[in-house]
Design a protein around this motif. Structure first.
Motif, PDB file in Angstrom:
ATOM      1  N   LYS A 290      66.641  18.360  43.685  1.00 20.32           N
ATOM      2  CA  LYS A 290      66.853  18.768  42.297  1.00 20.32           C
ATOM      3  C   LYS A 290      66.647  17.588  41.352  1.00 20.32           C
ATOM      4  N   ALA A 291      66.083  17.874  40.182  1.00 18.70           N
ATOM      5  CA  ALA A 291      65.820  16.835  39.186  1.00 18.70           C
ATOM      6  C   ALA A 291      66.115  17.393  37.801  1.00 18.70           C
ATOM      7  N   ARG A 292      66.576  16.525  36.926  1.00 12.29           N
ATOM      8  CA  ARG A 292      66.812  16.880  35.530  1.00 12.29           C
ATOM      9  C   ARG A 292      66.191  15.788  34.664  1.00 12.29           C
ATOM     10  N   SER A 293      65.310  16.192  33.751  1.00 15.01           N
ATOM     11  CA  SER A 293      64.583  15.242  32.920  1.00 15.01           C
ATOM     12  C   SER A 293      65.234  15.122  31.550  1.00 15.01           C
ATOM     13  N   MET A 294      65.282  13.900  31.037  1.00 19.10           N
ATOM     14  CA  MET A 294      65.839  13.615  29.726  1.00 19.10           C
ATOM     15  C   MET A 294      64.860  12.746  28.934  1.00 19.10           C
ATOM     16  N   SER A 295      64.776  13.006  27.643  1.00 27.57           N
ATOM     17  CA  SER A 295      63.992  12.158  26.745  1.00 27.57           C
ATOM     18  C   SER A 295      64.966  11.260  26.002  1.00 27.57           C
ATOM     19  N   PHE A 296      64.825   9.947  26.191  1.00 31.20           N
ATOM     20  CA  PHE A 296      65.780   8.987  25.631  1.00 31.20           C
ATOM     21  C   PHE A 296      65.075   8.069  24.633  1.00 31.20           C
ATOM     22  N   TYR A 297      65.652   7.950  23.431  1.00 34.13           N
ATOM     23  CA  TYR A 297      65.100   7.040  22.430  1.00 34.13           C
ATOM     24  C   TYR A 297      65.711   5.659  22.631  1.00 34.13           C
TER      25      TYR A 297
END
Length: 311
Positions: A290-297
């Motif tokens: 399982k994977a969860r993607s996040m966009s981080f500034y």
């Protein structure tokens, strides 16, 4: 030519594409129902946006079901308007979360050989790769910190060729959630996604105990740093704070309705080229398949000071 250095035995996927399957949060075979073009950015090359609507036929990884209708968004800077597959055609689709939407990573016209090799790539834990026909785990790059644990359960599946670590997965019913921890102090334009800390939750929503082999435990303590994998850009990393594990370990067992949580400082990773100035960085958190993607500034003037901070 590809920029990836990872070899792959998959004749139906080049090494870059196999890597995208390995890092994909959602991988499935589906029929394209329609492609809808969105606004086109007036740049050179142009930025083409739009969405693809698929009917799922077979799920290789991720939380989707057969016959489900899934919309995948795309934004691609190139000379010509993108073409993926013909309407009605079957395709291999890899997508990651981008906030509340799915973002396309790979779309390839499906055929028997491609499906076969995609299943091989998707069967390994998220973040693993293949070199010289052998599975390679993210822990293999930790020089001086080899995998030294003896897994209690008999293991007949694939193992990392460099460390011997089993390719541990988990019951699909286990929930794996990731959310950013709100910053103690919000600073406009600098930390809209927080200060790099993320809360990981692993839970059992069923009415029976569930064993979670991918989440290791030893003497009643969950070994989060030895279990989690983070992906930044195109590279996989062991979680910050990982150290060699000695002795017997086993799966974490969750009772019905039980949840366990952990906070990780994602930007404490050594290895990624963290931006200078301000820029968005894609970070994926992985446990088993399982994977969860996040966009981080990441704003260097602010976030550099949090690189060594403890959760």
């Amino acid at each position: 030519a590809t920029t990836s250095a990872v070899a792959t035995p998959y004749p139906g996927l080049d090494d870059l594409e196999a890597g995208k399957v390995g890092r994909g949060e959602l991988v499935f075979i589906g029929d394209l129902i329609k492609q809808e073009a969105g606004p086109t950015g007036m740049s050179f090359p142009a930025m083409y946006t739009g969405r693809l609507v698929f009917k799922v036929k077979e799920v290789l990884r991720g939380e989707a079901k057969a016959d489900e209708i899934i919309t995948i968004h795309y934004a691609m800077r190139q000379m010509d308007e993108p073409f993926f597959v013909a309407t009605g055609a079957a395709a291999l689709v890899v997508a990651n979360r981008d906030r509340d939407n799915w973002r396309v990573e790979l779309v390839r016209a499906s055929h028997d050989e491609l499906v076969k090799v995609a299943k091989l790539a998707a069967a390994l834990p998220a973040g693993w790769t293949v070199a010289d026909d052998k599975p390679i785990s993210p822990w293999a790059s930790m020089e001086g910190k080899p995998w030294q644990a003896e897994y209690q359960e008999a293991w007949s599946g694939p193992v990392c060729a460099k460390t011997g670590r089993p390719a541990l997965l988990m019951d699909p019913a286990v929930k794996f959630e990731v959310k950013p921890v709100p910053p103690k102090k919000e600073i406009q334009w600098q930390n809209p996604d927080g200060d790099g800390f993320y809360e990981i939750t692993v839970s059992n929503p069923t009415d029976k105990p569930l064993s979670v082999p991918a989440l290791l435990s030893q003497d009643g303590k969950i070994l989060w740093e030895a279990s989690l994998v983070l992906i930044v850009g195109d590279r996989s990393y062991a979680a910050p704070g990982f150290a060699a594990v000695e002795g017997k370990v086993g799966p974490t067992v969750l009772e019905p309705g039980q949840s366990v949580k952990h906070v990780v400082n994602a930007i404490a990773l050594d290895g990624p080229d963290w931006p200078r100035g301000g820029s968005r960085v894609d970070i994926a958190f992985c446990l088993g398949q399982k994977a969860r993607s996040m966009s981080f500034y990441y704003f260097s003037k602010h976030h550099d000071g949090f690189r060594g901070a403890k959760p």
